[in-house]
Write a protein that holds these residues in place. Structure first.
Motif, PDB file in Angstrom:
ATOM      1  N   THR A  68       0.848  -1.176   0.000  1.00 11.41           N
ATOM      2  CA  THR A  68       0.000   0.000   0.000  1.00 11.41           C
ATOM      3  C   THR A  68       0.891   1.234   0.000  1.00 11.41           C
ATOM      4  OG1 THR A  68      -1.804   1.130   1.121  1.00 11.41           O
ATOM      5  CG2 THR A  68      -0.127   0.170   2.518  1.00 11.41           C
ATOM      6  N   GLY A  69       0.421   2.285  -0.648  1.00 13.16           N
ATOM      7  CA  GLY A  69       1.216   3.509  -0.743  1.00 13.16           C
ATOM      8  C   GLY A  69       0.731   4.358  -1.891  1.00 13.16           C
ATOM      9  N   SER A  70       1.431   5.464  -2.114  1.00 10.96           N
ATOM     10  CA  SER A  70       0.978   6.435  -3.106  1.00 10.96           C
ATOM     11  C   SER A  70       1.022   5.896  -4.528  1.00 10.96           C
ATOM     12  CB  SER A  70       1.832   7.703  -3.006  1.00 10.96           C
ATOM     13  OG  SER A  70       3.214   7.393  -3.211  1.00 10.96           O
ATOM     14  N   CYS A  71       1.827   4.853  -4.796  1.00 11.25           N
ATOM     15  CA  CYS A  71       1.923   4.301  -6.151  1.00 11.25           C
ATOM     16  C   CYS A  71       0.867   3.233  -6.428  1.00 11.25           C
ATOM     17  CB  CYS A  71       3.310   3.709  -6.373  1.00 11.25           C
ATOM     18  SG  CYS A  71       4.625   4.924  -6.374  1.00 11.25           S
ATOM     19  N   ASN A  72       0.125   2.812  -5.423  1.00 12.31           N
ATOM     20  CA  ASN A  72      -0.841   1.727  -5.590  1.00 12.31           C
ATOM     21  C   ASN A  72      -2.260   2.295  -5.528  1.00 12.31           C
ATOM     22  OD1 ASN A  72      -2.337  -0.596  -5.605  1.00 12.31           O
ATOM     23  ND2 ASN A  72      -1.345  -1.529  -3.815  1.00 12.31           N
ATOM     24  N   VAL A  73      -2.958   2.238  -6.651  1.00 17.07           N
ATOM     25  CA  VAL A  73      -4.345   2.732  -6.705  1.00 17.07           C
ATOM     26  C   VAL A  73      -5.342   1.571  -6.722  1.00 17.07           C
ATOM     27  CG1 VAL A  73      -3.669   4.849  -7.891  1.00 17.07           C
ATOM     28  CG2 VAL A  73      -4.280   2.821  -9.242  1.00 17.07           C
ATOM     29  N   LEU A  74      -4.871   0.339  -6.578  1.00 17.98           N
ATOM     30  CA  LEU A  74      -5.740  -0.825  -6.700  1.00 17.98           C
ATOM     31  C   LEU A  74      -6.353  -1.246  -5.374  1.00 17.98           C
ATOM     32  CD1 LEU A  74      -3.601  -2.993  -9.160  1.00 17.98           C
ATOM     33  CD2 LEU A  74      -5.517  -1.490  -9.697  1.00 17.98           C
ATOM     34  N   ASN A  75      -5.604  -1.202  -4.292  1.00 16.73           N
ATOM     35  CA  ASN A  75      -6.144  -1.628  -2.998  1.00 16.73           C
ATOM     36  C   ASN A  75      -5.729  -0.631  -1.920  1.00 16.73           C
ATOM     37  OD1 ASN A  75      -3.627  -3.267  -3.838  1.00 16.73           O
ATOM     38  ND2 ASN A  75      -3.481  -3.269  -1.601  1.00 16.73           N
ATOM     39  N   PRO A  76      -6.665  -0.260  -1.050  1.00 20.30           N
ATOM     40  CA  PRO A  76      -6.392   0.777  -0.050  1.00 20.30           C
ATOM     41  C   PRO A  76      -5.545   0.290   1.124  1.00 20.30           C
ATOM     42  CG  PRO A  76      -8.614  -0.054   0.229  1.00 20.30           C
ATOM     43  CD  PRO A  76      -8.067  -0.711  -1.016  1.00 20.30           C
ATOM     44  N   ALA A  77      -5.462  -1.019   1.330  1.00 20.74           N
ATOM     45  CA  ALA A  77      -4.710  -1.551   2.474  1.00 20.74           C
ATOM     46  C   ALA A  77      -3.675  -2.547   1.982  1.00 20.74           C
ATOM     47  CB  ALA A  77      -5.655  -2.229   3.467  1.00 20.74           C
ATOM     48  N   THR A  78      -2.615  -2.673   2.714  1.00 23.60           N
ATOM     49  CA  THR A  78      -1.555  -3.602   2.342  1.00 23.60           C
ATOM     50  C   THR A  78      -2.019  -5.043   2.467  1.00 23.60           C
ATOM     51  OG1 THR A  78       0.703  -4.305   2.832  1.00 23.60           O
ATOM     52  CG2 THR A  78      -0.628  -3.600   4.702  1.00 23.60           C
ATOM     53  N   TRP A  79      -1.469  -5.910   1.646  1.00 21.95           N
ATOM     54  CA  TRP A  79      -1.747  -7.345   1.753  1.00 21.95           C
ATOM     55  C   TRP A  79      -0.739  -8.035   2.661  1.00 21.95           C
ATOM     56  CZ3 TRP A  79      -2.688  -8.698  -4.129  1.00 21.95           C
ATOM     57  CH2 TRP A  79      -3.871  -8.048  -4.548  1.00 21.95           C
ATOM     58  N   TRP A  80       0.291  -7.323   3.074  1.00 18.31           N
ATOM     59  CA  TRP A  80       1.274  -7.881   3.990  1.00 18.31           C
ATOM     60  C   TRP A  80       0.713  -7.857   5.407  1.00 18.31           C
ATOM     61  CZ3 TRP A  80       6.147  -9.715   2.606  1.00 18.31           C
ATOM     62  CH2 TRP A  80       6.581  -9.405   1.305  1.00 18.31           C
ATOM     63  N   VAL A  81       1.005  -8.888   6.180  1.00 23.16           N
ATOM     64  CA  VAL A  81       0.699  -8.848   7.619  1.00 23.16           C
ATOM     65  C   VAL A  81       1.489  -7.717   8.265  1.00 23.16           C
ATOM     66  CG1 VAL A  81       0.876 -10.106   9.803  1.00 23.16           C
ATOM     67  CG2 VAL A  81       0.139 -11.293   7.727  1.00 23.16           C
ATOM     68  N   SER A  82       2.757  -7.621   7.909  1.00 23.73           N
ATOM     69  CA  SER A  82       3.602  -6.504   8.317  1.00 23.73           C
ATOM     70  C   SER A  82       4.385  -6.086   7.084  1.00 23.73           C
ATOM     71  CB  SER A  82       4.547  -6.911   9.453  1.00 23.73           C
ATOM     72  OG  SER A  82       5.395  -5.840   9.810  1.00 23.73           O
ATOM     73  N   GLN A  83       4.000  -4.959   6.492  1.00 22.78           N
ATOM     74  CA  GLN A  83       4.551  -4.577   5.193  1.00 22.78           C
ATOM     75  C   GLN A  83       6.042  -4.306   5.270  1.00 22.78           C
ATOM     76  OE1 GLN A  83       2.249  -2.218   2.361  1.00 22.78           O
ATOM     77  NE2 GLN A  83       3.879  -0.691   2.389  1.00 22.78           N
ATOM     78  N   LYS A  84       6.789  -4.976   4.395  1.00 21.89           N
ATOM     79  CA  LYS A  84       8.221  -4.764   4.294  1.00 21.89           C
ATOM     80  C   LYS A  84       8.504  -3.503   3.484  1.00 21.89           C
ATOM     81  CE  LYS A  84      10.510  -8.459   3.034  1.00 21.89           C
ATOM     82  NZ  LYS A  84      11.469  -8.649   4.153  1.00 21.89           N
ATOM     83  N   PRO A  85       9.687  -2.918   3.642  1.00 14.06           N
ATOM     84  CA  PRO A  85      10.061  -1.786   2.791  1.00 14.06           C
ATOM     85  C   PRO A  85      10.086  -2.212   1.324  1.00 14.06           C
ATOM     86  CG  PRO A  85      11.576  -2.014   4.640  1.00 14.06           C
ATOM     87  CD  PRO A  85      10.731  -3.243   4.627  1.00 14.06           C
ATOM     88  N   TYR A  86       9.787  -1.285   0.434  1.00 19.07           N
ATOM     89  CA  TYR A  86       9.760  -1.618  -0.989  1.00 19.07           C
ATOM     90  C   TYR A  86      11.161  -1.950  -1.495  1.00 19.07           C
ATOM     91  CZ  TYR A  86       8.550  -1.464  -5.918  1.00 19.07           C
ATOM     92  OH  TYR A  86       8.363  -1.796  -7.233  1.00 19.07           O
TER      93      TYR A  86
END
Length: 228
Positions: A3-21
């Motif tokens: 999830t982040g400014s570059c992702n317009v497809l889903n409002p929340a991360t799919w990671w349990v704990s999102q790793k750095p890009y």
């Protein structure tokens, strides 16, 4: 999945704990007597990595970086057998790269023994041991070096670690994957300068790992291959 400014497809991360890009890190440090050879795809490279050098020779000290990021800096050091610093220098990243490598020519010490090439980037440390003054068979002339054996290698269920002639004390024993994540973290207690320990690795996926055994003034790293 991010999830982040570059992702317009889903409002929340799919990671349990999102790793750095991106995860900047040195993924390998190596010492060479001659240059490594990196031909184009699909020809196998020739790393020309070495671990035994003549006193006072000039060696090439490589680092291989994942996600090199402008503004970060690598600290590189050659450590004497006792852990003191023989030489240190820095590499300042001025450009972003997905992968990159750099090397420096350095004159080696003249005192025989096992030295450590230690590198640090973005808070992650990578190290490589090398020996100065070896016999023609590649065996160090210094007879009091620690003997560390890891078997089997490749392995699929357990790692057997046997250490002889190492100073008594408590050592940290860790196994990291190629992206620098610690997958096993344990302690070794060395008494009478020897220890045997078994690590269970049956839960780990196939791949290349690095086993590090370290204390305040000692660091030994072994490359481990896990495969079925």
């Amino acid at each position: 999945p991010y999830t982040g400014s570059c992702n317009v497809l889903n409002p929340a991360t799919w990671w349990v704990s999102q790793k750095p890009y991106t995860e900047p890190a040195i993924i390998k440090a190596q010492v060479n007597s001659v240059l490594a050879v990196f031909p184009g795809c699909d020809t196998t490279e020739t790393p020309n990595e070495d671990s035994c050098f003549a006193p006072g020779a000039t060696a090439k000290f490589y680092i291989f970086i994942r996600n090199e990021t402008s503004g970060l800096a690598a600290t590189l050091s050659i450590l004497n057998p006792g852990g003191s610093t023989y030489a240190t220098w820095t590499h300042n990243s001025s450009t972003d790269y997905f992968v990159s490598y750099w090397y420096w020519n350095k004159v080696l010490p003249t005192t025989p023994g096992t030295y450590t090439y230690q590198t640090s980037y973005n808070g992650i440390t990578c190290a490589k041991n090398f020996t100065i003054s070896c016999g023609t068979t590649g065996i160090a002339l210094v007879n009091d070096e620690p003997q560390i054996q890891v078997s089997p290698n490749p392995a699929n269920s357990v790692l057997n670690i046997t250490i002889d002639n190492m100073e008594n004390g408590i050592y940290k024993c860790s196994l990291r994957n190629v992206v620098g994540q610690t997958v096993i973290n344990d302690n070794l207690i060395i008494e009478n300068k020897a220890v045997q320990k078994t690590l269970s690795i049956s839960q780990l996926p196939n791949g290349i790992y690095f086993l590090a055994i370290e204390s305040n003034n000692t660091r030994v790293v072994r490359k481990i291959i896990i495969q079925d």
